[in-house]
Design an enzyme around this catalytic site. Structure first.
Site, PDB file in Angstrom:
ATOM      1  CB  SER A 115      -6.299   6.379  -7.719  1.00 36.74           C
ATOM      2  OG  SER A 115      -6.073   4.985  -7.640  1.00 36.74           O
ATOM      3  CE1 TYR A 151      -1.790   6.188  -4.346  1.00 37.47           C
ATOM      4  CE2 TYR A 151      -3.725   4.859  -4.835  1.00 37.47           C
ATOM      5  CZ  TYR A 151      -2.701   5.692  -5.258  1.00 37.47           C
ATOM      6  OH  TYR A 151      -2.615   6.034  -6.594  1.00 37.47           O
TER       7      TYR A 151
END
Length: 256
Positions: A148, A161
């Site tokens: 990410s 996350y």
């Protein structure tokens, strides 16, 4: 394209396992790998990945659905077993399944933290171990972990996350260091801001959405289709000398 170059990207006869294959990025990657010739094991925790399976089979490939929750470590061996039972082995693993929980750090429930880590990190490690054992025995294999932009940055209101995606990038490099000399390439794709369920809240926030778009040189949110080419590249022999790389597919976000 001449035949030699085409063969470098050809996945005919290969078996790929893709987690989170029922929709979104995972669905697009699975169908893209099928377009390149691979047969698929489609892992989903949803009631069905029938649409993905149908698309794969319409391309003339074979597909098997494994419905399971990757957060349950005890169920993960069944994924690799399905690949072996159905197709005789595994050549490509794409660890795509992921979740996000958005709350300020001071309010971030430990249960949310743990759930995110179980899905986004712990399942990745265990599946890499299980698939890696077979790949090391055969002397070849491709593992693609989905990282990410928050593998590099801190984000806002997503501590679990962010921690998980930093760890995915680090794990990718650690495994590459051990396995590259044995014929197994471990790399990652770091998608930019993609138009998926995980970013719906951001896209619906006019202020945050504009802030994000203003930083993307390409001037748009990413689309599922933007990951197909990079995934095929990292799954194919064209990337045989790439090891431990985190490939940003971000419209130029990281440039700024």
């Amino acid at each position: 394209m001449n035949s030699h170059l085409r063969n470098r990207f050809d996945l005919t006869g290969k078996t790929a396992v893709v987690t989170g294959a029922g929709r979104g990025l995972g669905q697009a990657i699975a169908i893209g790998l099928a377009e390149a010739g691979a047969n698929l094991v489609l892992v989903t925790n949803r009631t069905s990945a029938a649409e993905t399976k149908s698309s794969v089979e319409n391309l003339g490939r074979k597909a098997r659905i494994v419905q399971t929750d990757v957060a349950d470590r005890s169920k993960l061996p069944t994924i690799i077993d399905a690949a072996v039972e159905t197709f005789g082995g595994i050549d490509i693993l794409v660890n795509n399944a992921g979740i996000i929980r958005r709350t300020p750090a001071i309010e971030h429930a430990y249960s949310d933290w743990q759930e995110v880590l179980d899905v986004n990190l712990n399942s990745v490690f265990v599946l890499c171990q299980l698939a890696g054992e077979l790949m090391l025995e055969q002397g070849s294999g491709k593992i693609i972990n989905i990282a990410s932009m928050l593998s590099f940055q801190g984000g806002i209101n997503v501590p679990g996350y962010t921690a998980s995606k930093h760890a995915v990038a680090g794990l990718t490099k650690a495994l590459a260091n051990e396995w590259a000399s044995k014929g197994v390439q471990v790399n990652a794709i770091a998608p930019g801001y993609m138009a998926t369920d995980n970013t719906e809240a951001l896209r619906n926030d006019p202020v945050r959405s504009r802030q994000i778009l203003d930083r993307i040189p390409a001037g748009r949110w990413g689309d599922n289709q933007d990951l197909i080419g990079p995934a095929i590249f990292l799954a194919s022999s064209a990337s045989d000398y790439m090891n431990g790389h985190v490939l940003c597919v971000d419209g130029g976000w990281m440039n700024r």
